[in-house]
Design a protein around this motif. Structure first.
Motif, PDB file in Angstrom:
ATOM      1  N   ILE A 136       0.810  -1.226   0.000  1.00 12.84           N
ATOM      2  CA  ILE A 136       0.000   0.000   0.000  1.00 12.84           C
ATOM      3  C   ILE A 136       0.844   1.278   0.000  1.00 12.84           C
ATOM      4  CG2 ILE A 136      -1.972  -1.169   1.072  1.00 12.84           C
ATOM      5  CD1 ILE A 136      -1.312   0.431   3.640  1.00 12.84           C
ATOM      6  N   CYS A 137       2.066   1.184   0.465  1.00 15.68           N
ATOM      7  CA  CYS A 137       2.918   2.394   0.442  1.00 15.68           C
ATOM      8  C   CYS A 137       4.379   1.955   0.274  1.00 15.68           C
ATOM      9  CB  CYS A 137       2.730   3.244   1.690  1.00 15.68           C
ATOM     10  SG  CYS A 137       2.816   2.349   3.241  1.00 15.68           S
ATOM     11  N   ILE A 195      -7.090  -3.242   3.084  1.00 16.40           N
ATOM     12  CA  ILE A 195      -6.913  -4.651   2.716  1.00 16.40           C
ATOM     13  C   ILE A 195      -6.243  -5.425   3.850  1.00 16.40           C
ATOM     14  CG2 ILE A 195      -6.897  -4.318   0.225  1.00 16.40           C
ATOM     15  CD1 ILE A 195      -3.812  -4.392   0.360  1.00 16.40           C
ATOM     16  N   GLU A 196      -6.172  -4.797   5.001  1.00 22.95           N
ATOM     17  CA  GLU A 196      -5.497  -5.489   6.103  1.00 22.95           C
ATOM     18  C   GLU A 196      -6.463  -6.427   6.826  1.00 22.95           C
ATOM     19  OE1 GLU A 196      -7.716  -2.668   8.588  1.00 22.95           O
ATOM     20  OE2 GLU A 196      -7.180  -2.982   6.522  1.00 22.95           O
ATOM     21  N   THR A 197      -5.905  -7.307   7.648  1.00 17.88           N
ATOM     22  CA  THR A 197      -6.741  -8.219   8.431  1.00 17.88           C
ATOM     23  C   THR A 197      -6.709  -7.766   9.891  1.00 17.88           C
ATOM     24  OG1 THR A 197      -4.849  -9.601   8.938  1.00 17.88           O
ATOM     25  CG2 THR A 197      -6.094 -10.167   6.952  1.00 17.88           C
ATOM     26  N   ARG A 241     -11.855 -11.844  -1.921  1.00 16.93           N
ATOM     27  CA  ARG A 241     -10.945 -10.897  -1.262  1.00 16.93           C
ATOM     28  C   ARG A 241     -10.293 -11.516  -0.031  1.00 16.93           C
ATOM     29  NH1 ARG A 241      -9.425  -6.067  -1.289  1.00 16.93           N
ATOM     30  NH2 ARG A 241     -10.668  -5.626  -3.129  1.00 16.93           N
ATOM     31  N   GLN A 242     -11.122 -12.192   0.785  1.00 12.37           N
ATOM     32  CA  GLN A 242     -10.564 -12.815   1.998  1.00 12.37           C
ATOM     33  C   GLN A 242      -9.545 -13.890   1.618  1.00 12.37           C
ATOM     34  OE1 GLN A 242     -14.393 -13.939   3.505  1.00 12.37           O
ATOM     35  NE2 GLN A 242     -14.322 -12.457   5.182  1.00 12.37           N
ATOM     36  N   ALA A 243      -9.875 -14.663   0.583  1.00  8.39           N
ATOM     37  CA  ALA A 243      -8.964 -15.737   0.169  1.00  8.39           C
ATOM     38  C   ALA A 243      -7.646 -15.151  -0.329  1.00  8.39           C
ATOM     39  CB  ALA A 243      -9.625 -16.579  -0.924  1.00  8.39           C
ATOM     40  N   LEU A 244      -7.731 -14.077  -1.116  1.00  2.00           N
ATOM     41  CA  LEU A 244      -6.503 -13.462  -1.647  1.00  2.00           C
ATOM     42  C   LEU A 244      -5.626 -12.946  -0.509  1.00  2.00           C
ATOM     43  CD1 LEU A 244      -7.941 -11.457  -4.698  1.00  2.00           C
ATOM     44  CD2 LEU A 244      -6.548 -13.526  -4.798  1.00  2.00           C
ATOM     45  N   ASN A 245      -6.269 -12.335   0.477  1.00  2.00           N
ATOM     46  CA  ASN A 245      -5.510 -11.836   1.633  1.00  2.00           C
ATOM     47  C   ASN A 245      -4.776 -12.972   2.329  1.00  2.00           C
ATOM     48  OD1 ASN A 245      -6.066  -9.181   1.479  1.00  2.00           O
ATOM     49  ND2 ASN A 245      -7.796  -9.220   2.875  1.00  2.00           N
TER      50      ASN A 245
END
Ligand code: V47
Length: 739
Positions: free
Chosen positions: A186-187, A219-221, A568-572
Motif C-alpha cells: 500500500i505504500c 486490505i489489512e486483516t 478478497r478474503q482468500a486473496l488476503n
C-alpha cells in the motif's frame, strides 16, 4: 485458551491483555461489552474529560515523491490541481492567523523532491516568526526520515535541528500499517515500519512527545491491526513518549485502493474500543472527527476515545479529497456541544495535554474543575511555572494543572518533557555568575604571587593547544568532510558486497530477505540508500547501507484452506501465507459472485482437512463463483504499477495475468523488480468476462512509464465519467419504469 469472560474480567481488574486475547475480544465480544470495557479504561485514564484543541493544519504542498495506493491527496509536479507554497506564502498564511485563538499549527504535506532539511526547518521558522506563541506540531516520521536520510545526518541530529527551528511535537501520520508485506503493497516507497518506529523512539528519548496512528479498513486483516498495536505498545513500554493514538479510517474516494470499500461504523467503534483496552500505556485515544464525521465521533466517546482533535478551520484536504468531511471546521461551541451530548466534560487542551483556561470565557472545565476530584490540582514542580502565552495574554493561560490519572505514572504513560527554557536559564544564570566572580579574583592573586610558575603553566597550555590543533587539522584533511559515493550493490553476492564495503569504508546491514527462485541465495535485491541515475548518492565514511537479500533456501509453509469465503478474503490469506495465485477459474452459480468454491495446489484439491506444506511462492488456483448477470467486469488501471501490484489489481478484479513482457530497458532479473507497467493489453475500463487474461508490458524507463501514466490517468477519468453517466441513466430508467 481464555474465554471472552476471562479476558473481560482481566480488563475490569485493570490488567494488561495479550495480543491473542485482544484478537479474540475483537472477533467475539459483543459491541456493548467492548463499549463497557473501553469506557472503564478511559475513565481510569482521563476521568470524565474529553479533550479538544484550537488548531489549524498547514499543508504546504500536495506534490509528493511517494505514490501510496490509499492516497487521494498526492499529485505530481505539473498536474493541474497540484499546489506548492513558497516560504513567503507559508509565512503569509501563518500571519493571517495572527490574533486568532489557535494554540497549534499542524504541518504535514507531500514529500516534495526539492525540499531538504533546511527547507523543512525554514517552514517552521516562518510559522513561528508569524505566530511565536503557537505550538508547531510538524512532519510525519516518514517525512522526517526522508529529509534526514537525504541530508545524511543521524536521526537525533535531524530532530535536533527541527527542534531548534521550533518543532515541539510530532504528529502520528505515516505509520499506516506495520506489517512489511502489506506496507510494501500500500505504500512501497515509504520508510519501513522499523524506520518509522526508530524516528519516534529517538524523539521520545529526546523528550519530544509524538502521536501514533494506524490506517485501517482497507486490505489489512484483524491480525495486521493487532500486530500494529502491539508494536506501538512495545515502543511505548521501551521509550514512553506517545501522547495519543489515532485510528485513521481509510477513505476510498479517488485512490487506487477504492475497491477495498470502507469500514463499517461497527468496525470503527470496535477498533477504537480495542485500541483503548489494548494500549494501556498510551494516555489518549483520539477519534479524529474530520475522518469519522460528527455522528461516529460522538459514538466513539462511548467506546473509549477521550480526544476529538480540534477546530481545524477548513485547513486540511487529506480527508476531504478522499471522501471525508468536506471543508472541515467546527467552532468550540459545536465541539463542546458534541462532548456534552455524549455525557462527558469538554476540556480544551494545548498540544501537550495541559488544560487551557481562558479568562472571561465560562468553559465547562472551569466550572467543573473545582468540584470534581478528578481535577484536583497537582502540586507544581518549583521550576515549571505556568507559562503565560504572550499573544492574547489576557485571555489564555496554559495551565500546568492536570488530571491525577492523566499524569500517567502508574500506567507508564508519563511523558518526558523538555524543561522550560525560561526556568533553565534562571537557575543556570545566577549560580554560574557567582562562581565566576570568586574564581577570577583567585587567578589574578596567584599570578601576582608566583609569576614564573604562572608563565610555565601558560606555555604548557599553549603547547597542548598547538598539538590539539594539529590533530584536528590532520583529521579533517584525511577524513572529515569526506564522502563516499554509494555503489550499486544490486545483483551482487552479500560476501562480495561486504568486501566492497570494507574497502570503501562503509558498513552493510542485512535488514530483510525475500525469496526469488530465479536468483541465487545471498544476492542483494534492494539497498538503502539506493543509487540514482541522475545524481551521485553519497554517505559519510563508516555509515550503514541497508540491504535486502535473496534467501538461501526456499521456506516451506502450510497451505491455508481458503475456500468457502469471499475472493478478497482468500486473496488476503494466500498472500499472508507467502503463496501466490496461479489462476482464477470462474464457474456460474445461482447465488453468489466472487465466492471461492474450491482451491487447488499443483493440481490437487485442498480440503479443510488437508495438512500439506509447500514452498513459498507456490501458486494456488481458485475456482470462483459468478452469477450469470454479473459475468462482466471492467479492466482496472495497471499502468504505473509494479508487477506485484498489477497482479493483485487483476486478481481483485476477477481477472488473470496473461503474459509478462519486459522491454529492452530491463537488463536483468534485478531490474525486473524495479520495472513498472507501461502498457496493458486490454485498455482501462473495457468490459471483459471474469477470468479473462491481460498481458502486462513492463519497463524501467521512468520517463516513458510516467508519460504513459499521464495518458492512463486521462483514460481512467473518462471511464469513470462514462460509468457515472451510465449509472445515472440506469437510475432514471428505473424511476420511469416504476412510475
Ligand atoms: O499518514 C492518507 C492518512 C495520515 C488517507 O497526530 C488517509 O494528531 C484515510 O496522520 N484515508 C496523515 N487516511 C494525517 C495524520 C493525522 C491526522 C490528524 C491528527 C494527527 C495527529 C495526525 O492520513 C497519513 C495517512 O495515514 N491518510 N490518505 C485516506 N485515503
Amino acid at each position: 485458551m481464555h474465554t471472552i469472560y476471562d479476558i473481560s474480567d482481566a480488563v475490569r481488574r485493570g490488567e494488561r491483555i495479550t495480543a491473542a486475547d485482544a484478537l479474540k475480544l475483537w472477533r467475539e465480544a459483543p459491541l456493548w461489552l467492548l463499549g463497557e470495557l473501553a469506557t472503564q479504561r478511559k475513565r481510569e485514564m482521563s476521568g470524565e474529560s474529553i479533550f479538544y484543541n484550537r488548531n489549524v493544519h498547514l499543508e504546504p504542498t500536495n506534490i509528493c515523491l511517494f505514490n501510496c495506493e490509499f492516497c487521494s491527496f498526492r499529485r505530481r509536479e505539473g498536474d493541474a490541481d497540484a499546489w506548492y507554497m513558497s516560504l513567503e506564502e507559508i509565512e503569509r498564511k501563518a500571519e493571517e492567523l495572527r490574533g486568532t485563538d489557535i494554540t497549534e499549527v499542524h504541518i504535514v504535506g507531500g514529500v516534495h523532491p526539492k525540499h531538504d532539511l533546511d527547507t523543512y526547518c525554514a517552514m517552521i521558522r516562518r510559522v513561528k516568526r508569524a505566530l511565536p506563541t503557537v505550538t508547531v506540531k510538524a512532519y510525519t516520521a516518514v517525512e522526517i526520515f526522508y529529509m534526514i536520510r537525504h541530508e545524511g545526518v543521524s536521526v537525533v541530529e535531524g530532530l535536533r535541528r527541527l527542534q531548534e527551528a521550533g518543532m515541539e511535537c510530532i504528529p502520528g501520520g505515516g505509520a499506516e500499517i506495520f506489517d512489511a508485506e502489506l506496507r510494501a503493497k500500500i505504500c512501497p516507497d515509504k520508510c519501513s515500519s522499523e524506520e518509522w518506529l526508530a524516528v519516534h523512539r529517538a524523539a521520545h528519548n529526546m523528550g519530544i512527545a509524538t502521536n501514533c496512528t494506524m490506517l485501517y479498513g482497507h486490505i489489512e486483516t484483524l491480525e495486521h491491526r493487532i500486530d500494529h498495536l502491539d508494536r506501538l505498545r512495545k515502543l511505548q513500554d521501551e521509550a514512553p513518549g506517545f501522547d495519543a493514538f489515532i485510528p485513521l479510517k481509510y477513505h476510498s474516494r479517488g485512490n487506487r485502493l477504492s475497491e477495498a470499500g470502507e469500514s463499517s461504523v461497527e468496525d470503527d467503534l470496535r477498533t477504537i474500543a480495542i485500541a483503548r483496552i489494548f494500549l494501556d500505556n498510551i494516555p489518549h485515544i483520539k477519534a479524529y472527527w474530520v475522518s469519522y464525521g460528527k455522528a461516529t465521533t460522538e459514538m466513539a466517546l462511548a467506546f473509549g476515545a477521550d480526544d476529538i482533535d480540534g477546530t481545524i478551520g477548513d485547513s486540511t484536504k487529506i480527508y476531504s479529497m478522499a471522501g471525508g468531511v468536506e471543508k472541515p471546521s467546527m467552532s468550540v461551541a459545536e465541539l463542546e456541544a458534541m462532548v456534552l451530548s455524549a455525557g462527558f466534560i469538554p476540556v480544551e487542551r494545548d498540544s501537550h495535554y495541559n488544560v487551557v483556561e481562558r479568562r472571561g470565557e465560562h468553559t465547562a472545565v472551569e466550572s467543573i474543575a473545582h468540584e470534581d476530584a478528578d481535577y484536583a490540582e497537582v502540586e507544581e514542580e518549583p521550576e515549571s511555572e505556568p507559562e503565560a502565552v504572550e499573544e492574547n495574554s489576557d485571555d489564555i493561560i496554559v495551565s500546568t494543572e492536570s488530571n491525577d490519572d492523566m499524569s500517567g505514572e502508574s500506567k507508564g504513560g508519563g511523558q518526558k518533557r523538555t524543561p522550560s527554557p525560561k526556568s533553565g536559564q534562571k537557575r543556570g544564570g545566577t549560580t554560574r555568575g557567582n562562581k565566576g566572580g570568586a574564581k577570577g579574583g583567585g587567578i589574578i592573586a596567584f599570578y601576582r604571587n608566583y609569576p614564573i610558575i604562572s608563565h610555565l603553566i601558560l606555555m604548557c597550555c599553549f603547547g597542548l593547544l598547538l598539538l590539539f590543533g594539529l590533530y584536528v587539522g590532520l583529521r579533517s584533511g584525511t577524513r572529515l568532510g569526506n564522502v563516499i559515493e554509494v555503489p550499486s550493490l544490486l545483483g551482487i553476492d552479500i560476501d562480495e558486497a561486504r568486501a566492497i564495503a570494507d574497502r570503501e569504508d562503509f558498513r552493510i546491514v542485512v535488514r530483510d530477505s525475500v525469496f526469488d527462485v530465479d536468483l541465487p541465495g545471498g544476492t542483494i535485491v534492494d539497498q538503502l540508500p539506493r543509487t540514482s541515475t541522475v545524481r551521485d548518492v553519497t554517505i559519510k565514511p563508516g555509515r550503514k547501507v541497508y540491504v535486502t537479500i535473496n534467501a538461501y533456501s526456499r521456506r516451506m509453509v502450510d497451505i491455508p484452506y481458503v475456500a468457502k469465503q469471499t475472493l478478497r478474503q482468500a486473496l488476503n490469506q494466500i498472500e499472508r501465507s507467502g503463496l501466490t495465485v496461479d489462476k482464477l477459474v470462474y464457474e456460474a452459480d445461482m447465488t453468489s459472485t466472487d465466492y471461492v468454491l474450491k482451491q487447488y495446489v499443483e493440481g490437487r484439491e485442498i480440503t479443510p482437512t488437508t495438512r500439506r506444506k509447500c514452498a513459498v511462492g507456490t501458486g494456488v488456483s481458485l475456482r470462483v463463483s459468478y452469477r450469470r448477470e454479473e459475468q462482466d467486469v471492467y479492466t482496472p488501471r495497471l499502468v504505473g504499477l509494479s508487477l506485484q501490484q498489477a497482479r493483485s489489481a487483476l486478481w481483485d478484479s476477477g481477472l488473470n495475468v496473461g503474459k509478462v513482457v519486459y522491454d529492452g530497458s530491463v537488463e536483468d532479473i534485478i531490474a525486473r523488480r524495479k520495472a513498472r507497467v507501461y502498457k496493458q493489453s486490454v485498455s482501462i475500463g473495457t468490459q471483459v468476462k471474469r477470468g479473462g487474461e491481460v498481458t502486462l508490458y513492463l519497463s524501467c524507463d521512468e520517463r516513458m512509464v510516467d508519460s504513459m501514466n499521464v495518458i492512463a490517468t486521462k483514460e481512467l477519468k473518462s471511464f469513470e465519467e462514462r460509468r457515472r453517466k451510465e449509472i445515472e441513466a440506469d437510475g432514471t430508467e428505473g424511476e420511469v419504469a416504476e412510475e
